[in-house]
Design a protein around this motif. Structure first.
Motif, PDB file in Angstrom:
ATOM      1  N   PRO A  59       0.807  -1.224   0.000  1.00  0.00           N
ATOM      2  CA  PRO A  59       0.000   0.000   0.000  1.00  0.00           C
ATOM      3  C   PRO A  59       0.839   1.272   0.000  1.00  0.00           C
ATOM      4  O   PRO A  59       0.402   2.307  -0.506  1.00  0.00           O
ATOM      5  CB  PRO A  59      -0.835  -0.118   1.291  1.00  0.00           C
ATOM      6  N   ASP A  60       2.062   1.195   0.547  1.00  0.00           N
ATOM      7  CA  ASP A  60       2.922   2.372   0.588  1.00  0.00           C
ATOM      8  C   ASP A  60       3.414   2.803  -0.785  1.00  0.00           C
ATOM      9  O   ASP A  60       4.036   3.857  -0.919  1.00  0.00           O
ATOM     10  CB  ASP A  60       4.143   2.107   1.482  1.00  0.00           C
ATOM     11  N   ARG A  61       3.140   2.024  -1.812  1.00  0.00           N
ATOM     12  CA  ARG A  61       3.611   2.410  -3.149  1.00  0.00           C
ATOM     13  C   ARG A  61       3.033   3.759  -3.564  1.00  0.00           C
ATOM     14  O   ARG A  61       3.614   4.478  -4.370  1.00  0.00           O
ATOM     15  CB  ARG A  61       3.261   1.335  -4.165  1.00  0.00           C
ATOM     16  N   ASP A  62       1.884   4.130  -3.003  1.00  0.00           N
ATOM     17  CA  ASP A  62       1.257   5.404  -3.348  1.00  0.00           C
ATOM     18  C   ASP A  62       2.001   6.603  -2.760  1.00  0.00           C
ATOM     19  O   ASP A  62       1.656   7.750  -3.064  1.00  0.00           O
ATOM     20  CB  ASP A  62      -0.204   5.417  -2.880  1.00  0.00           C
ATOM     21  N   ASP A  63       3.016   6.347  -1.931  1.00  0.00           N
ATOM     22  CA  ASP A  63       3.844   7.440  -1.411  1.00  0.00           C
ATOM     23  C   ASP A  63       4.794   7.987  -2.468  1.00  0.00           C
ATOM     24  O   ASP A  63       5.389   9.054  -2.278  1.00  0.00           O
ATOM     25  CB  ASP A  63       4.676   6.961  -0.213  1.00  0.00           C
ATOM     26  N   VAL A  64       4.940   7.256  -3.556  1.00  0.00           N
ATOM     27  CA  VAL A  64       5.871   7.641  -4.623  1.00  0.00           C
ATOM     28  C   VAL A  64       5.117   8.385  -5.716  1.00  0.00           C
ATOM     29  O   VAL A  64       4.028   7.978  -6.133  1.00  0.00           O
ATOM     30  CB  VAL A  64       6.550   6.402  -5.231  1.00  0.00           C
ATOM     31  N   ALA A  65       5.705   9.482  -6.202  1.00  0.00           N
ATOM     32  CA  ALA A  65       5.161  10.182  -7.371  1.00  0.00           C
ATOM     33  C   ALA A  65       5.698   9.475  -8.616  1.00  0.00           C
ATOM     34  O   ALA A  65       6.708   9.886  -9.203  1.00  0.00           O
ATOM     35  CB  ALA A  65       5.571  11.646  -7.352  1.00  0.00           C
ATOM     36  N   TRP A  66       5.045   8.402  -9.001  1.00  0.00           N
ATOM     37  CA  TRP A  66       5.549   7.543 -10.075  1.00  0.00           C
ATOM     38  C   TRP A  66       5.660   8.267 -11.403  1.00  0.00           C
ATOM     39  O   TRP A  66       6.458   7.874 -12.266  1.00  0.00           O
ATOM     40  CB  TRP A  66       4.653   6.314 -10.216  1.00  0.00           C
ATOM     41  N   SER A  67       4.888   9.322 -11.593  1.00  0.00           N
ATOM     42  CA  SER A  67       4.955  10.063 -12.855  1.00  0.00           C
ATOM     43  C   SER A  67       6.282  10.783 -13.027  1.00  0.00           C
ATOM     44  O   SER A  67       6.597  11.262 -14.126  1.00  0.00           O
ATOM     45  CB  SER A  67       3.809  11.081 -12.938  1.00  0.00           C
ATOM     46  N   ARG A  68       7.088  10.846 -11.945  1.00  0.00           N
ATOM     47  CA  ARG A  68       8.394  11.495 -12.022  1.00  0.00           C
ATOM     48  C   ARG A  68       9.538  10.482 -11.897  1.00  0.00           C
ATOM     49  O   ARG A  68      10.666  10.855 -11.607  1.00  0.00           O
ATOM     50  CB  ARG A  68       8.510  12.585 -10.954  1.00  0.00           C
ATOM     51  N   VAL A  69       9.228   9.230 -12.114  1.00  0.00           N
ATOM     52  CA  VAL A  69      10.260   8.181 -12.100  1.00  0.00           C
ATOM     53  C   VAL A  69      10.523   7.723 -13.530  1.00  0.00           C
ATOM     54  O   VAL A  69       9.587   7.434 -14.279  1.00  0.00           O
ATOM     55  CB  VAL A  69       9.827   6.978 -11.241  1.00  0.00           C
ATOM     56  N   HIS A  70      11.802   7.670 -13.902  1.00  0.00           N
ATOM     57  CA  HIS A  70      12.215   7.136 -15.193  1.00  0.00           C
ATOM     58  C   HIS A  70      12.756   5.723 -14.987  1.00  0.00           C
ATOM     59  O   HIS A  70      13.595   5.503 -14.106  1.00  0.00           O
ATOM     60  CB  HIS A  70      13.307   8.009 -15.823  1.00  0.00           C
ATOM     61  N   PHE A  71      12.272   4.793 -15.801  1.00  0.00           N
ATOM     62  CA  PHE A  71      12.692   3.398 -15.685  1.00  0.00           C
ATOM     63  C   PHE A  71      13.573   3.009 -16.872  1.00  0.00           C
ATOM     64  O   PHE A  71      13.242   3.280 -18.032  1.00  0.00           O
ATOM     65  CB  PHE A  71      11.475   2.474 -15.632  1.00  0.00           C
ATOM     66  N   TRP A  72      14.687   2.360 -16.543  1.00  0.00           N
ATOM     67  CA  TRP A  72      15.631   1.856 -17.525  1.00  0.00           C
ATOM     68  C   TRP A  72      15.922   0.389 -17.204  1.00  0.00           C
ATOM     69  O   TRP A  72      15.503  -0.109 -16.157  1.00  0.00           O
ATOM     70  CB  TRP A  72      16.939   2.650 -17.482  1.00  0.00           C
ATOM     71  N   TRP A  73      16.673  -0.274 -18.072  1.00  0.00           N
ATOM     72  CA  TRP A  73      17.107  -1.655 -17.817  1.00  0.00           C
ATOM     73  C   TRP A  73      18.606  -1.755 -18.038  1.00  0.00           C
ATOM     74  O   TRP A  73      19.124  -1.272 -19.052  1.00  0.00           O
ATOM     75  CB  TRP A  73      16.379  -2.632 -18.741  1.00  0.00           C
ATOM     76  N   SER A  74      19.306  -2.409 -17.105  1.00  0.00           N
ATOM     77  CA  SER A  74      20.755  -2.560 -17.250  1.00  0.00           C
ATOM     78  C   SER A  74      21.109  -3.534 -18.361  1.00  0.00           C
ATOM     79  O   SER A  74      22.220  -3.485 -18.900  1.00  0.00           O
ATOM     80  CB  SER A  74      21.394  -3.023 -15.937  1.00  0.00           C
ATOM     81  N   ASP A  75      20.173  -4.402 -18.714  1.00  0.00           N
ATOM     82  CA  ASP A  75      20.355  -5.239 -19.890  1.00  0.00           C
ATOM     83  C   ASP A  75      19.004  -5.729 -20.367  1.00  0.00           C
ATOM     84  O   ASP A  75      18.006  -5.667 -19.646  1.00  0.00           O
ATOM     85  CB  ASP A  75      21.317  -6.402 -19.633  1.00  0.00           C
ATOM     86  N   GLU A  76      18.992  -6.169 -21.602  1.00  0.00           N
ATOM     87  CA  GLU A  76      17.756  -6.695 -22.178  1.00  0.00           C
ATOM     88  C   GLU A  76      18.090  -7.792 -23.181  1.00  0.00           C
ATOM     89  O   GLU A  76      19.128  -7.766 -23.849  1.00  0.00           O
ATOM     90  CB  GLU A  76      16.968  -5.566 -22.863  1.00  0.00           C
ATOM     91  N   ARG A  77      17.202  -8.752 -23.264  1.00  0.00           N
ATOM     92  CA  ARG A  77      17.352  -9.851 -24.222  1.00  0.00           C
ATOM     93  C   ARG A  77      16.866  -9.352 -25.589  1.00  0.00           C
ATOM     94  O   ARG A  77      15.764  -8.792 -25.698  1.00  0.00           O
ATOM     95  CB  ARG A  77      16.531 -11.055 -23.781  1.00  0.00           C
ATOM     96  N   PHE A  78      17.668  -9.552 -26.623  1.00  0.00           N
ATOM     97  CA  PHE A  78      17.319  -9.073 -27.957  1.00  0.00           C
ATOM     98  C   PHE A  78      16.464 -10.124 -28.656  1.00  0.00           C
ATOM     99  O   PHE A  78      16.919 -10.914 -29.477  1.00  0.00           O
ATOM    100  CB  PHE A  78      18.587  -8.752 -28.757  1.00  0.00           C
TER     101      PHE A  78
END
Length: 246
Positions: A59-78
């Protein structure tokens, strides 16, 4: 750089995912307060995706302003975008689809239908550079989550391979003939990982115990890439008891 002696231990995989999720929410709540923006590098694997699922269910996930978080991946399967092995697809299903995150904040590397492996690596590098301050090749990630393989690899940086030794301004590399399938991948370089403020190594299971022991003993990067991952503010090893058996 920070020490690896910051170790958080939980009884099993479920408890460990919950602990990492709670800490992730706590850090991101502070980072996104006011007008703050956060950059997070995600990882795949059972613990990486399990952690995201735990975030979704807290439930605490709503404490985060997710619209201001950028998500990346350190690696990805091609592989194709809808392939079940894609880290990004698993992350979307576990968490991202449940959040109020703008599409432009989800920086998913190209899939195999988008172009060649080399072009995919270049496109991802260009996107990182566009968010890097003062001409840096990438943003300094606020949090970089990394799984650790039984061979002590991180991202798609494997022991005995040249990718782990690349330095300078190179942010992203194409990986061919990966020792772990699928054979083609895209990966951050170690310098990009080590620009992160917080590097969190998340590892569980008895099959990882030998790798964890080598990392904590300070094995060379070429032999155990995870031993070279360090955050500028903190480096934390999150492990269950089985992974610390050695």
């Amino acid at each position: 750089m920070s020490s690896l002696e910051n170790v958080v231990v939980r009884a099993d995989k479920s408890a460990l995912a919950h602990a990492v999720a709670e800490r992730l929410i706590s850090e991101l709540a502070v980072l996104t307060a006011g007008d703050g923006v956060a950059h997070v590098s995600l990882t795949g694997g059972s613990m990486g995706i399990g952690t995201l699922a735990a975030v979704r269910d807290l439930p605490d996930r709503d404490d985060v302003a997710w619209s201001r978080v950028h998500f990346w991946w350190s690696d990805e399967r091609f592989v194709p975008r809808n392939d079940g092995e894609r880290n990004a697809r698993q992350a979307r299903e576990a968490l991202l689809d449940a959040l109020d995150v703008p599409d432009v904040n989800v920086h998913e590397p190209w899939a195999s239908e988008d172009g060649s492996l080399d072009d995919a690596a270049k496109a991802y590098a260009d996107e990182l550079s566009a968010h890097g301050p003062d001409g840096e090749p990438a943003p300094a990630f606020d949090i970089c989550l990394l799984g650790v393989g039984p061979d002590a690899h991180i991202a798609s940086l494997f022991p005995g391979r040249e990718e782990i030794h690349v330095s300078g301004g190179v942010a992203v590399l194409p990986v061919r003939n990966s020792p772990k399938p699928p054979p083609e991948r895209i990966t951050f370089t170690l310098p990009v990982i080590n620009r992160s403020a917080r590097v969190w190594l998340v590892v569980a299971g008895a099959d990882k115990a030998e790798a964890v022991a080598r990392v904590r003993a300070g094995a060379l990067a070429g032999e155990a890439p995870a031993s070279a991952a360090r955050g500028t503010l903190e480096t934390v090893l999150f492990a269950d008891k089985a992974a610390l058996a050695d």
